[in-house]
Design a protein around this motif. Structure first.
Motif, short mmCIF file in Angstrom:
data_model
loop_
_atom_site.label_atom_id
_atom_site.label_comp_id
_atom_site.label_asym_id
_atom_site.label_seq_id
_atom_site.Cartn_x
_atom_site.Cartn_y
_atom_site.Cartn_z
N UNK A 128 0.83 -1.21 0.00
CA UNK A 128 0.00 0.00 0.00
C UNK A 128 0.86 1.26 0.00
N UNK A 129 2.05 1.14 0.62
CA UNK A 129 2.96 2.28 0.62
C UNK A 129 3.36 2.68 -0.79
N UNK A 130 3.49 1.68 -1.67
CA UNK A 130 3.80 1.98 -3.07
C UNK A 130 2.77 2.93 -3.65
N UNK B 99 1.26 10.55 -4.09
CA UNK B 99 1.63 11.71 -3.27
C UNK B 99 0.73 11.86 -2.07
N UNK B 100 0.51 10.74 -1.39
CA UNK B 100 -0.37 10.76 -0.22
C UNK B 100 0.40 10.48 1.06
N UNK B 101 1.72 10.72 1.05
CA UNK B 101 2.55 10.34 2.20
C UNK B 101 2.05 11.03 3.48
N UNK B 102 1.73 12.31 3.36
CA UNK B 102 1.25 13.03 4.55
C UNK B 102 -0.10 12.49 4.99
N UNK B 103 -0.87 12.06 4.00
CA UNK B 103 -2.17 11.49 4.34
C UNK B 103 -1.98 10.22 5.15
N UNK B 104 -1.00 9.39 4.76
CA UNK B 104 -0.71 8.18 5.51
C UNK B 104 -0.30 8.50 6.94
N UNK B 105 0.46 9.56 7.08
CA UNK B 105 0.91 9.98 8.40
C UNK B 105 -0.29 10.38 9.26
N UNK B 106 -1.18 11.17 8.65
CA UNK B 106 -2.39 11.60 9.36
C UNK B 106 -3.19 10.37 9.80
N UNK B 107 -3.39 9.46 8.86
CA UNK B 107 -4.22 8.29 9.12
C UNK B 107 -3.64 7.48 10.28
N UNK B 108 -2.31 7.32 10.27
CA UNK B 108 -1.72 6.46 11.30
C UNK B 108 -1.85 7.08 12.68
N UNK B 109 -1.83 8.41 12.76
CA UNK B 109 -2.01 9.03 14.08
C UNK B 109 -3.48 9.10 14.48
N UNK B 110 -4.33 9.20 13.47
CA UNK B 110 -5.75 9.39 13.77
C UNK B 110 -6.39 8.14 14.35
N UNK B 111 -5.74 6.98 14.19
CA UNK B 111 -6.39 5.76 14.68
C UNK B 111 -6.28 5.60 16.19
N UNK B 112 -5.40 6.37 16.84
CA UNK B 112 -5.15 6.13 18.27
C UNK B 112 -6.41 6.23 19.14
N UNK B 113 -7.25 7.26 18.98
CA UNK B 113 -8.46 7.29 19.82
C UNK B 113 -9.32 6.05 19.61
N UNK B 114 -9.32 5.53 18.39
CA UNK B 114 -10.08 4.32 18.09
C UNK B 114 -9.52 3.12 18.83
N UNK B 115 -8.19 3.06 18.95
CA UNK B 115 -7.57 1.98 19.71
C UNK B 115 -8.06 2.04 21.15
#
Lengths: 256, 476
Positions: free
Chosen positions: B67-69, B75-91
């Motif tokens: 998926x990283x590819x 050009x969604x690298x920042x989006x991936x960063x956002x997504x990975x941090x945004x999941x924490x409240x869900x955890x």
């Protein structure tokens, strides 16, 4: 060819963020025409062809392609987007991109067949890109990149083509190659609409002109529409452009 | 693009899972700290916990690489960063669901939180003038701060089994249980299957969205599907890599693969291979000590791989490019010496002798004897000339003579072309030809030759030597 016109647009209005950019466009393009769409920057030229293909939502009006709503007949449309609209560093080679022209025919989840590959091969040959087939697209010149897009549109084997500024930033050789190609498509009965930026060549390249400035100013045979009055109306009387136009018109009227 | 390697790895993971025994204790519970013993444990896979950690890392590498590819080319690298941090409240919410580390509850909670973050980004983009990077930074910080507060609160709660919740920040592959690995396997298989099935659609939609839409492809659905797979990938990777660094596992292997290849399918395969290497490497290193977090080591391994590719990549590696430039410069120096020898021989009338005294060479090049000697040695080292020990003159070999003719020919051809075909004044062309002579390829030479008259003379009146001019031969 069937009886219905390749493109029929009725009262098409398109708005960006509620600001209308195209107002009540009515247009019927007969088959086998090579149409140049000209008008100043921001006249809505690209918007018109995108809205005609349903890529932009219309505020009102409808578009029919060969007598049917455009969504049903998208397979009969070929599209050349603006060259600047994609990332040319994208990891694909020329062949990959040209093959994309076949994707609409291949169907979801299927792979292009040997025949699709053969068509892509032929289209690359037609625009003289065969020697570059396996090159990454960033390694091409601007003119070659434009020809990649043309080859891809050819591979679509459509009856109606929309081309967004295929002449922008290309070398003279590519420009004449594109013109030859357009003429050839026309002679095979295809209908082509080309967004064009350069007025002096517009009359020479196209048999039909659509003068556009947020509305249709004029549409008809190039020699009838390419007049001082209509161009002045299209370009809104801005002085520098107007004088350019005057020059262009006078050049045109001097040449037999 | 059916990556056989990926499927083989998946099968290997399945085998690892099958051999697990019921008393799976966690690596973190193991008290031994001797790193050699630990390494042996890891390599022999004797421990079921090691097998889970390894299987999890492999799956994580595959999924994140794949998926990283897409992240990198879209050009969604920042989006991936956002997504990975945004999941924490869900955890945290998933944990609160039944006060335990239930993989499925956490998976659902985290995915929903990730999608909520993405939706918020979309909403802000549509309704404000803010640009994407600002909106992403804003949403990332908001969700991450909320998540940290919730996790801290959970840790201070009196009830529930809280072991492992703190591992979500920096990751602990050793904390992976059978449930986690099964979930990872399911998500990875799903992602691989969907990407294989819709590869062609994803390719065109990623490269040229407007064109894809004009083909009536479901561009929005493809984008959303990719987003969903991405959230899944982030969520299942959390346990092993941690919220803070999971985006690096998406970006770094894919970025390394991007430097290596020009085709998307190879990029995806390469990113998966590098993802697996980074995952396994990170898990291995963190296993060597007690309670070392896995995430940072995985990311460091991935970055080390990136550094290797950056430096040594075959075509675009920095060192390789430097090496090629150096080799090119050395070639130019050799060719200039050959040219000087040719000029000296030419001034003598191009007889049969191909011998030039070193002092002649030094005088011609306006250099010292020492320089001339070292230049002659370089030619001798490349088999272009012979320089017997102690000799004061060099002899061109046949190859050296050929090469000298060729380079002078290139120079004069180019001068001829500039003056005769391009109408540039004869006194303007020499400096240009000094550079072009080393670059003129065979194709260009052929093209110029076609326009050449029968007895070509350069603009300074000297004959243009024929290709492979023989002993003392003049131009035909």
């Amino acid at each position: 060819m069937d009886g219905a016109p390749p493109l029929e647009i009725h009262d098409l209005t398109v708005a960006y963020h509620e600001r209308p950019v195209l107002w009540g466009v009515d247009l019927v393009v007969p088959a086998g025409r090579l149409v140049g769409i000209v008008g100043p920057n921001g006249a809505g030229k690209s918007t018109l062809i995108k809205a005609a293909m349903g890529l932009l939502p219309a505020a009102s009006g409808w578009v029919k392609v060969f007598g049917a709503p455009v969504r049903q007949n998208l397979r009969r449309i070929g599209y050349v987007p603006q060259r600047e609209s994609v990332d040319w560093d994208f990891p694909v080679c020329v062949r990959d991109v040209v093959l994309m022209g076949r994707y609409g025919h291949v169907g979801l989840m299927r792979r292009p067949s040997a025949q699709d590959h053969a068509i892509a091969q032929r289209c690359m040959d037609e625009v003289g890109l065969l020697p570059f087939a396996d090159r990454q697209i960033a390694d091409l010149s601007g003119g070659q990149q434009q020809r990649v897009f043309l080859a891809r549109a050819l591979a679509q084997e459509s009856d109606l083509y929309f081309m967004d500024e295929p002449f922008s930033g290309v070398d003279a050789a590519t420009e004449s190659a594109i013109i030859a190609l357009l003429q050839q498509l026309k002679s095979r009965g295809k209908t082509i609409l080309v967004v064009h930026h350069d007025l002096p060549t517009a009359r020479e390249y196209f048999d039909t002109l659509l003068l556009l400035n947020m509305r249709v100013v004029a549409f008809g045979p190039a020699e009838e529409v390419f007049t001082y009055d209509l161009l002045q109306k299209t370009y809104g009387g801005r002085l520098t452009i107007l004088s350019d136009m005057a020059d262009a018109v006078s050049r045109q009227s001097r040449s037999p | 693009m059916t990556p056989r390697r990926a499927i083989a790895l998946l099968l290997a993971c399945g085998l690892l899972l099958c051999t697990h025994t019921a008393w799976a204790d966690r690596i973190g519970d193991i008290t031994s700290t001797d790193w050699r013993e630990q390494a042996w444990r890891f390599v022999t896979l004797a421990d079921p916990a090691v097998r889970f950690a390894l299987a999890g890392s492999i799956l994580l590498g595959l999924n994140c690489g794949l998926l990283g590819g897409f992240i990198v080319v879209r050009r969604m690298a920042l989006f991936g960063d956002m997504l990975s941090h945004a999941v924490l409240p869900g955890v945290a919410l998933g944990f609160l669901w039944n006060m335990s580390k239930d993989p499925v509850a956490i998976f659902v909670g985290a995915t929903l939180a990730g999608l909520a973050g993405a939706a918020l980004v979309g909403l802000l983009r549509r309704t404000t003038r803010l640009k994407e990077d600002t909106v992403l930074g804003l949403v990332l910080a908001l969700f991450f701060a909320g998540g940290i507060c919730m996790v801290t609160r959970i840790q201070s709660l009196p009830q529930g089994n809280k072991s492992g919740i703190d591992k979500f920040l920096f990751g602990q592959a050793a904390a992976l249980g059978p449930g986690d690995v099964q979930l990872m396997a399911a998500v990875t298989v799903l992602a691989l299957a969907l990407v294989c099935l819709f590869y062609k659609e994803l390719l065109v939609a990623s490269f040229d969205g407007a064109f894809a839409a004009s083909l009536r492809l479901p561009v929005a659905a493809l984008h959303f599907g990719l987003l969903l797979l991405l959230s899944f990938a982030v969520v299942v990777a959390l346990q092993a890599v941690g919220v803070v660094l999971v985006s690096a596992m998406l970006i770094t292997p894919a970025a390394a693969a991007y430097l290596l290849t020009d085709r998307l399918h190879r990029l995806l395969q390469g990113a998966m291979v590098m993802g697996v290497l980074a995952g396994v490497g990170g898990a291995f290193i963190s296993f060597l000590g007690t309670n070392l977090p896995t995430g940072p080591f995985m990311v460091l391994t991935a970055s080390a791989i990136f550094a290797i590719v950056f430096l040594f990549g075959e075509r675009r590696g920095v060192l390789m490019r430097w090496w090629r430039r150096r080799a090119q410069a050395a070639r130019v120096r050799r060719e200039n010496t050959l040219k000087a020898v040719f000029h000296i021989l030419e001034s003598r009338g191009l007889g049969h002798v191909r011998s030039v005294a070193l002092h002649e060479l030094a005088a011609h090049r306006q250099g010292t004897m020492a320089t001339a000697r070292s230049e002659a040695r370089v030619l001798a080292g490349h088999g272009l000339a012979t320089l017997p020990a102690g000799a004061e003159s060099l002899d061109l070999t046949h190859e050296g003579w050929q090469r000298a003719c060729e380079i002078v020919r290139n120079h004069r051809l180019w001068e001829w072309y500039l003056t005769h075909q391009m109408a540039i004044a004869p006194d303007h062309v020499h400096a240009d030809a000094e550079n072009i002579e080393h670059l003129l390829g065979e194709d260009a030479v052929r093209q110029i030759e076609r326009a050449l008259p029968p007895s070509p003379v350069d603009p300074h009146g000297r004959p243009i030597p024929a290709l492979g001019a023989g002993r003392g031969e003049r131009t035909p």
